[in-house]
Design an enzyme around this catalytic site. Structure first.
Site, PDB file in Angstrom:
ATOM      1  N   VAL A 175      11.220 -14.361 -39.092  1.00 33.94           N
ATOM      2  CA  VAL A 175      11.646 -15.398 -38.164  1.00 33.94           C
ATOM      3  C   VAL A 175      13.016 -15.044 -37.596  1.00 33.94           C
ATOM      4  O   VAL A 175      13.901 -14.618 -38.342  1.00 33.94           O
ATOM      5  CB  VAL A 175      11.689 -16.773 -38.890  1.00 33.94           C
ATOM      6  CG1 VAL A 175      12.403 -17.819 -38.049  1.00 33.94           C
ATOM      7  CG2 VAL A 175      10.280 -17.229 -39.205  1.00 33.94           C
ATOM      8  N   ALA A 216      10.988  -5.524 -44.494  1.00 30.14           N
ATOM      9  CA  ALA A 216      11.661  -6.644 -43.823  1.00 30.14           C
ATOM     10  C   ALA A 216      13.178  -6.444 -43.868  1.00 30.14           C
ATOM     11  O   ALA A 216      13.782  -5.908 -42.939  1.00 30.14           O
ATOM     12  CB  ALA A 216      11.244  -7.965 -44.454  1.00 30.14           C
ATOM     13  N   CYS A 275       4.586 -17.884 -46.775  1.00 28.01           N
ATOM     14  CA  CYS A 275       5.861 -18.585 -46.593  1.00 28.01           C
ATOM     15  C   CYS A 275       5.978 -19.756 -47.571  1.00 28.01           C
ATOM     16  O   CYS A 275       5.172 -20.684 -47.544  1.00 28.01           O
ATOM     17  CB  CYS A 275       5.987 -19.095 -45.159  1.00 28.01           C
ATOM     18  SG  CYS A 275       7.575 -19.893 -44.891  1.00 28.01           S
ATOM     19  N   GLY A 329       7.996  -5.950 -50.050  1.00 24.64           N
ATOM     20  CA  GLY A 329       8.887  -6.580 -51.034  1.00 24.64           C
ATOM     21  C   GLY A 329       9.881  -5.611 -51.644  1.00 24.64           C
ATOM     22  O   GLY A 329      10.604  -5.962 -52.568  1.00 24.64           O
TER      23      GLY A 329
HETATM   24  C1  FNR Z   1      11.101 -13.258 -43.730  1.00 22.50           C
HETATM   25  N1  FNR Z   1       9.793 -13.186 -44.180  1.00 22.50           N
HETATM   26  C2  FNR Z   1       8.755 -13.618 -43.391  1.00 22.50           C
HETATM   27  N2  FNR Z   1       7.454 -13.410 -43.752  1.00 22.50           N
HETATM   28  C3  FNR Z   1       6.438 -13.740 -42.935  1.00 22.50           C
HETATM   29  O1  FNR Z   1       5.276 -13.504 -43.287  1.00 22.50           O
HETATM   30  N3  FNR Z   1       6.691 -14.333 -41.736  1.00 22.50           N
HETATM   31  C4  FNR Z   1       7.958 -14.588 -41.304  1.00 22.50           C
HETATM   32  O2  FNR Z   1       8.149 -15.101 -40.195  1.00 22.50           O
HETATM   33  C5  FNR Z   1       9.036 -14.258 -42.165  1.00 22.50           C
HETATM   34  N4  FNR Z   1      10.336 -14.516 -41.808  1.00 22.50           N
HETATM   35  C6  FNR Z   1      11.364 -13.955 -42.515  1.00 22.50           C
HETATM   36  C7  FNR Z   1      12.668 -14.017 -42.029  1.00 22.50           C
HETATM   37  C8  FNR Z   1      13.693 -13.383 -42.695  1.00 22.50           C
HETATM   38  C9  FNR Z   1      15.083 -13.454 -42.130  1.00 22.50           C
HETATM   39  C10 FNR Z   1      13.429 -12.690 -43.906  1.00 22.50           C
HETATM   40  C11 FNR Z   1      14.529 -11.986 -44.645  1.00 22.50           C
HETATM   41  C12 FNR Z   1      12.149 -12.655 -44.411  1.00 22.50           C
HETATM   42  C13 FNR Z   1       9.479 -12.448 -45.429  1.00 22.50           C
HETATM   43  C14 FNR Z   1       9.403 -10.956 -45.146  1.00 22.50           C
HETATM   44  O3  FNR Z   1       8.420 -10.621 -44.202  1.00 22.50           O
HETATM   45  C15 FNR Z   1       9.100 -10.167 -46.419  1.00 22.50           C
HETATM   46  O4  FNR Z   1       7.881 -10.593 -46.952  1.00 22.50           O
HETATM   47  C16 FNR Z   1      10.174 -10.338 -47.499  1.00 22.50           C
HETATM   48  O5  FNR Z   1      11.477 -10.303 -46.970  1.00 22.50           O
HETATM   49  C17 FNR Z   1      10.045  -9.227 -48.546  1.00 22.50           C
HETATM   50  O6  FNR Z   1      10.129  -7.948 -47.955  1.00 22.50           O
HETATM   51  P1  FNR Z   1      11.469  -7.058 -48.048  1.00 22.50           P
HETATM   52  O7  FNR Z   1      12.576  -7.856 -47.425  1.00 22.50           O
HETATM   53  O8  FNR Z   1      11.744  -6.847 -49.492  1.00 22.50           O
HETATM   54  O9  FNR Z   1      11.159  -5.799 -47.319  1.00 22.50           O
END
Ligand code: FNR
Length: 481
Positions: A15, A237, A111, A210
């Site tokens: 987001v 992410a 989420c 993750g």
């Molecule tokens: C997210 N994440 C997320 N997941 C999703 O499915 N839809 C979304 O819109 C969002 N928005 C979002 C915003 C921000 C600022 C963060 C930090 C995370 C979760 C993201 O896609 C991911 O699943 C997690 O952050 C874990 O992955 P990483 O960060 O360890 O690579």
């Protein structure tokens, strides 16, 4: 070309972060697939699809005129549209609306935030396998693009594998697994063992997610995460949000270079400055107190941001080329306009191709106000606006009559208010009068208007006075807007 999810490195949905400039930057650096931020079905269904010929984008625009989703040709075969939904039919309606502009559709089932789960969306779906099945089957059968979903893991491995098998049977093209439980936060360790067991239990591609916190810092870490999870693909992410050059095979770039690359896309696509600033602050996260961080903190427009990063000439050249494109598009549109106006008596009409862009004007001041004040000063009758709407696209054009002469813009506008402001600008420019644009602050009319407002604020005390100032502003708005 059907998008495959095997052996891919993917920008995760995020987001506010996963908007067009960030997605394009990730692709520049080597990401294979980019997910957009989650967009909720109800909001998308209110949008209209508009081809923006100046920016060469496709924009999905809300009734409030906010661009909710923006995409372009460059990412068409690589962008996955992520949706928040709890309803199969609504999800299908959105998917049909959008499918020709994107490479695949994803449903967010991970989420954990209350705003998502209280409507039955996001992680709430994880405890409702029938709903998951219905949504995914409806999409798989109803659209021609691949469908994916993104989940979190369940309390036990068995429950998780059982759910993933149900999901596999719906016919989805891939499943992204964020290796954390819904109660776990981002700082908790990621459960690579769960992702591995899932990857071994199903035959569709599993996308491991993750790993940003502990495992992924730069490109070569990505393969290590893939290998330990036995997944087909890796989705990143936060590591990408902190430094999008994590996708570069050649290694990370210095952050300031990355920020400049990002700003280039943001300027080209007219990204809203608050979003640009947010993404830049995420990149600077532990350096926000540095001199550059402080300067960034003080910015209030895209131009300010460009000044901080010494990119003003890039900003100006983009603005110029956008203006030039507007004019050349106008030349084409003009033919339609002329055809529509064939029956009108246009000989006395003074026309030019102008639009009212709110951001270019001082707050609380509009060209219509200027024109009205000038007429009062010259003891002329008030300007009279005559506005028409054309059937082709429901756009508006307004003719203003001042001192028995008629003025109008050759460009059609999406609202009556904008069309009237454009007509007022044509009149003011023809008469060589100020119109309230930024940079004209020192003109007499602006000074006078500011003085009137300030004097009223000072002279009137208490609630009643405040109300009168508001009323005066409101009256001006009604007359002038
Ligand atoms: C997210 N994440 C997320 N997941 C999703 O499915 N839809 C979304 O819109 C969002 N928005 C979002 C915003 C921000 C600022 C963060 C930090 C995370 C979760 C993201 O896609 C991911 O699943 C997690 O952050 C874990 O992955 P990483 O960060 O360890 O690579």
């Amino acid at each position: 070309m059907v998008l495959s999810f095997r052996d891919k490195i993917i920008l995760a949905p995020m987001v506010r972060v996963g908007t067009l400039p960030m997605r394009l930057l990730a692709l520049d650096y080597g990401a294979d697939i980019v997910y957009c931020e989650e967009l909720v079905d109800i909001k998308m269904l209110q949008c209209r699809r508009v081809v923006n010929e100046v920016l060469q984008t496709v924009d999905y625009i809300a009734p409030t005129e906010r661009v909710i989703f923006q995409t372009c040709e460059r990412e068409k075969d690589q962008v996955v549209f992520q949706m928040g939904t709890a309803d199969p039919e609504r999800a299908l309606a959105v998917a049909k609306l959008i499918e020709n502009d994107v490479a695949a559709i994803d449903i967010n089932m991970g989420c954990p935030k209350e705003y998502s789960t209280k409507g039955g969306m996001g992680a709430a779906l994880l405890s409702n396998p029938e709903k998951i099945e219905k949504i995914l089957k409806t999409l798989v059968n109803g659209i021609s693009k691949p469908v994916t979903c993104k989940i979190r893991i369940l309390p036990t491995l068995k429950e998780t594998v059982d759910l993933v098998k149900i999901i596999e049977r719906t016919g989805v093209a891939a499943i992204a697994v964020h290796g954390r439980k819904k109660e776990e936060r981002q700082q908790h360790p990621v459960h690579c063992d769960f992702i591995k067991a899932i990857a071994e239990a199903v035959s569709i591609p599993v996308i491991a997610n993750g790993g940003s916190q502990e495992l992924i810092r730069e490109f070569h870490d990505i393969e290590a995460f893939r290998s330990v999870t036995a997944a087909s693909a890796v989705m990143i992410a936060r590591a990408a949000m902190w430094n999008p050059s994590v996708f570069r095979r050649e290694g990370l770039l210095p952050l300031e270079d990355v920020m400049r690359d990002y700003i280039r896309h943001a300027v080209i696509y007219n990204n809203h400055y608050t979003n640009t600033k947010y993404c830049l602050c995420q990149m600077m996260r532990d350096q926000l107190e540095s001199p550059l961080g402080r300067k960034l903190h003080g910015t209030q427009s895209t131009l300010d941001i460009c000044e901080v990063f010494e990119m003003t000439s890039f900003y100006e050249s983009c603005q110029l080329s956008q203006e030039a494109r507007k004019v050349s598009i106008h030349v084409n549109v003009q033919e339609t306009v002329e055809t529509e106006n064939d029956n009108e008596e246009n000989h006395d009409l003074i026309q030019m191709p102008v639009r009212f862009e709110r951001k270019d004007y001082l707050p609380q001041i509009t060209p219509k106000m200027f024109l009205l004040e000038w007429c009062r000063k010259e003891t002329l009758p008030q300007p009279v606006y005559h506005t028409v709407q054309r059937s082709l696209d429901k756009f508006f054009r307004s003719v203003v009559t001042v001192n028995e002469k008629k003025y109008c813009s050759t460009l059609w506008d999406k609202s009556k208010k904008l069309a009237e402001q454009a007509a007022a600008i044509v009149c003011l420019r023809t008469l060589g009068l100020p119109e309230g644009k930024l940079g004209e602050e020192e003109s007499n009319l602006v000074r006078k208007r500011k003085r009137v407002i300030t004097e009223e604020s000072v002279n009137m005390s208490g609630q009643q006075g405040g109300e009168q100032v508001k009323k005066r502003l409101h009256d001006n708005e009604n007359v002038d807007d």
